[in-house]
Design a protein around this motif. Structure first.
Motif, mmCIF file in Angstrom:
data_model
loop_
_atom_site.group_PDB
_atom_site.id
_atom_site.type_symbol
_atom_site.label_atom_id
_atom_site.label_comp_id
_atom_site.label_asym_id
_atom_site.label_seq_id
_atom_site.Cartn_x
_atom_site.Cartn_y
_atom_site.Cartn_z
ATOM 1 N N PHE A 253 34.365 -1.770 -44.060
ATOM 2 C CA PHE A 253 33.626 -1.111 -45.137
ATOM 3 C C PHE A 253 32.181 -1.587 -45.161
ATOM 4 N N GLY B 117 31.605 -2.840 -52.858
ATOM 5 C CA GLY B 117 32.614 -1.832 -52.510
ATOM 6 C C GLY B 117 33.752 -2.429 -51.704
ATOM 7 N N ASN C 265 37.720 -2.474 -52.926
ATOM 8 C CA ASN C 265 38.838 -2.011 -52.098
ATOM 9 C C ASN C 265 39.895 -3.093 -51.961
ATOM 10 N N PRO D 222 39.339 1.209 -55.870
ATOM 11 C CA PRO D 222 38.346 2.040 -55.164
ATOM 12 C C PRO D 222 37.713 3.102 -56.053
ATOM 13 N N ILE E 51 34.047 2.794 -56.894
ATOM 14 C CA ILE E 51 33.061 2.980 -55.823
ATOM 15 C C ILE E 51 32.641 4.441 -55.854
#
Length: 819
Positions: free
Chosen positions: A350, A511, A515, A520, A523
């Motif tokens: 990510f 972010g 996660n 999530p 985000i």
């Protein structure tokens, strides 16, 4: 009587001082000064030299007096003014040092040097406005001072003095951007190309280039991997807060841990904890960069992990000597180091998407779940009341406890929009410094918000700081430099955080953490969505209550806070890139290199050799004694599991070829072609794609609306034939050889030692589909180079896209990698 010149005196005194006879050298100067031979025009020079010698002898007060006498004789002798101030500063009198510098009458060269010293002392004392003012005065006199520019800009960021980049005198915006410090540029722009250019420019200006490499490329033969953690932050600092438990949890049966330390000794409990967790402590405070690098080399560190990067106090010059065979950047600095000798940056997928690789000199070394380590032992004090925090009882409390330098005018405008849309809300910030507080209050008024709705929190002990997060309702993230440690602090205290990821590592940190804790939904994809969701959550307290409950119930077992799980993942990654001569391919005559064909078939052994394309091809090639085969007959296992067995098998094949059983090998020179290809690429295929597009479900196909289409031919490489018989009509995809990001899994080849060295295996989650896509992405993530080579094959089938098995594997693939 022959007159004794000052040159004679200097020569005699230097000779004595070089022999360690400091007092005798001082006497030479003193005798001359008191003699009739002393030239009044140069007495100041002798006094200056006496001052230098006295300081080296530890006689600080006498040294100060000598410099003062030199200046009395020659007020524009700026070198004496510089040394006088430095001696006063070292004696614990920084204000006296500033007075000495400011009162000296100097030429322009001297003025800039003195102004820079004054700015440095003010900056060290966190008197940011005074420091900025003196740096600015210096730049007006001499604009071409990159180091001064980078301090000047970062001071403006810390004060929230917007716009940060603003031309003045002969200092243009282009120069300000070019000479921005690595830390400043991370908080200034979300453009990774600008960050890369700025940091590379800094590295070229600042660090030694083309130094001799100290460590052997082939590595060492250690039974345990020697991991060196290299830092100036082994104390109460964000880096040690996050890493202390890593050091404690490393498997001592496989790893030996070294703390390579140049941290100021604060005597604190965190420093004691960190050093106690090290098997070996190597202090390098007093060593030069070269000597420190030599020490690391002498201890034969296998992997050196730099925890400081380009932050304050860093010593990146040590890394330039390449004192360890593998060098990794981690955590302390989340941009590129700009140092070619640093091999990897630890990341997750990510924070480090594929397109970011071109803006880093390091290759990404991916951790499977989350890049950030944490300490599962952190204590949180009792939750204070809102009144104790100077917060209104009934207001919705947004908070952002990031450093003030991370606050940009663009994000601040959005925060003010949020406050205007949620009338009964306040914004809780860190009281970082008085200038930032004053400027932010003025900026709030300019945006139509009562500045009393900005509430500033003073510093408190760590456990109380964590408890404050439980008083707030929602944390608002900054950009382009996200909350990192602060974000995990909030999540540890069960406070949700809202973030809008950008294009850089620094702008994607929060972010990644969201996660990792299973939130999530916080985000968002753009800043309007960020503003809207912040407003919605203030009006929907039940949603926030559910999020807090989720964090309370699950976060301790999440990827972010399960330290044992994190360390296991880290150790696997470190082993995958370690260099060990026992894993290296022995130098062999190519006539002795062996190749093992690995394949699986549903056919019986007899049927395979009599009916299958691969079996008949191998029979035809039986005169090639370098080819061996290992076939899984009547196979019911997935291809990933089959292939992994041969990678991990105790067998002596040099090259492994993973191939389908319905392929005709049309190339009589297969072994020689693969030896040639694997000298260029780490993994070789016959067809592939030079790029990888978003949502791409195959090496050859890309998304087209709701369906699929062949990718543009310009992206393809290689060729293959399709037909029931060998030597069928050839389909040319594109020029080969060529480096690719994806290869067709019908034929993949690599040296076995390299797969073992990098820990590269097929993921058993993918049985007959997407195993090749996953393998290619894992390989490139480890820094391996994939490419096509000119090998002649005929494939009897054209593959299966769209059936139930393919769809199930595709779902697992996108679940693992994202879109």
């Amino acid at each position: 009587m022959e007159k004794i010149t000052v040159a004679d005196v200097i020569s005699r005194a230097e000779g004595l001082s070089q022999q360690g006879q400091i007092n005798e050298a001082i006497t030479v100067y003193s005798d001359w000064l008191n003699s009739p031979a002393a030239d009044p025009q140069v007495k100041h020079a002798a006094l200056f030299n006496i001052g230098v010698l006295l300081r080296s002898a530890g006689r600080m007060n006498e040294s100060i007096a000598a410099y003062q006498q030199a200046l009395a004789l020659k007020p524009n002798f700026y070198q004496a003014a510089v040394n006088l101030g430095l001696a006063l500063e070292a004696s614990g009198h920084p204000q006296e040092a500033i007075k000495a510098w400011e009162s000296s009458l100097q030429p322009v060269d001297g003025q800039t040097l003195l102004l820079n010293h004054i700015g440095r002392v003010f900056e060290s004392a966190k008197a940011y406005a005074e420091a900025e003012n003196h740096y600015r005065r210096s730049l007006v006199l001499a604009p071409d001072q990159p180091k001064v520019i980078h301090h000047y800009l970062h001071l403006r960021q810390k004060q929230c003095k917007w716009p940060i980049v603003q031309a003045f005198a002969d200092v243009g915006e282009e120069a300000l951007l070019e000479y921005c410090s690595p830390m400043s540029v991370m908080a200034l722009t979300d453009d990774p190309a600008i960050q890369f250019k700025s940091i590379k420019s800094w590295a070229l200006r600042t660090l030694p280039q083309d130094l001799p490499r100290l460590s052997p490329a082939e590595g060492y033969r250690h039974d345990k991997l020697r991991i060196g953690y290299f830092s100036c932050d082994f104390r109460w600092h964000a880096v040690s807060i996050l890493t202390a438990e890593i050091f404690e949890l490393h498997d001592r049966g496989q790893f030996e841990i070294y703390g390579i330390d140049y941290t100021p000794d604060d005597g604190g409990t965190m420093r004691q904890r960190v050093l106690a967790a090290m098997d070996h402590h190597l202090p390098i405070h007093s060593l030069s960069d070269e000597a420190a690098a030599q020490l690391i080399r002498e201890h034969e560190i296998d992997i050196l992990i730099d925890l400081t990067g380009l932050t304050a106090g860093a010593r990146p010059g040590i890394l330039c000597y390449k004192p360890a065979p593998v060098q990794i950047s981690y955590l302390g600095f989340v941009g590129t180091s700009g140092i070619a000798a640093v091999d990897y940056v630890l990341a997750d997928r990510f924070v480090f998407p594929d397109e970011l690789a071109q803006h880093f000199v390091e290759k990404p070394l991916y951790l499977p779940e989350v890049y950030q380590s944490n300490d599962s032992q952190r204590l949180i004090a009792d939750t204070p009341s809102r009144a104790a925090c100077s917060l209104p009882d009934n207001a919705f409390v947004y908070c952002s406890f990031n450093g003030s330098y991370k606050i940009t005018p663009e994000v601040f405008t959005i925060w003010m929009n949020i406050l205007k849309r949620v009338p009964d809300s306040v914004l809780w910030l860190v009281a970082d410094n008085e200038w930032a507080q004053r400027n932010l209050e003025q900026q709030a008024i300019a945006r139509g918000v009562d500045c009393r709705r900005l509430i500033f929190a003073g510093r408190v002990p760590p456990t109380e700081y964590l408890a404050r997060f439980r008083v707030a309702d929602l944390m608002l993230d900054t950009s382009p430099y996200n909350a990192g440690t602060t974000a995990s602090d909030a999540l540890w205290a069960d406070l949700p955080i809202l973030t809008c990821p950008g294009r850089t590592f620094a702008s994607r940190m929060a972010g990644s953490l969201l996660n990792a804790v299973g939130l999530p939904e916080l985000i968002v994809g753009d800043w309007q969505a960020y503003e809207d969701l912040a407003v919605e959550l203030a009006k929907q307290p039940e949603r926030l209550r559910v999020m807090r409950q989720h964090l309370r119930e699950t976060s301790r077992e999440s990827a972010l806070f399960d330290s044992k799980r994190f360390v296991a993942n880290l150790e696997k990654a470190l082993k995958s890139v370690s260099v060990d001569p026992r894993k290296k391919s022995p130098e062999k005559d190519k006539r002795k290199i062996t190749l093992e064909i690995v394949s699986a078939t549903r056919l019986s052994e007899a049927e395979f050799w009599e009916k299958s394309a691969l079996g008949l091809s191998l029979k035809r090639l039986k005169a090639e004694t370098r080819i061996k085969s290992h076939i899984f007959y009547e196979n019911s296992y997935g291809l990933s599991e089959v292939y992994n067995r041969r990678i991990q098998a105790d067998a002596d094949a040099d090259i492994l070829v993973f191939i389908h059983d319905d392929i005709w090998i049309d190339d009589y020179y297969l072994v020689d072609r693969l030896i040639e290809g694997l000298a260029v690429y780490d993994v070789v295929g016959v067809a592939g794609n030079r790029r990888r597009a978003a949502n791409q479900p195959s090496w050859a196909y890309v998304r087209d609306g709701k369906g699929l289409r062949l990718d543009d031919r310009m992206n393809f490489s290689g060729f293959a034939a399709n037909g029931k018989q060998p030597f069928a009509e050839i389909d040319f995809y594109g020029e080969a050889p060529a480096e690719c990001l994806l290869l067709d899994g019908l034929f993949l080849a690599a040296y076995k030692y390299k797969l073992l060295n990098y820990g590269l295996l097929f993921d058993p989650r993918f049985d007959f589909h997407f195993y090749d896509m996953d393998f290619c992405r894992t390989a490139t993530g480890l820094g391996l180079k994939l490419g096509t080579w000119q090998i002649c094959l005929t494939h009897q089938s054209v593959g299966e896209l769209g059936n139930a098995s393919w769809m199930n594997n595709m779902a697992r693939y996108f679940e693992k990698w994202g879109n």
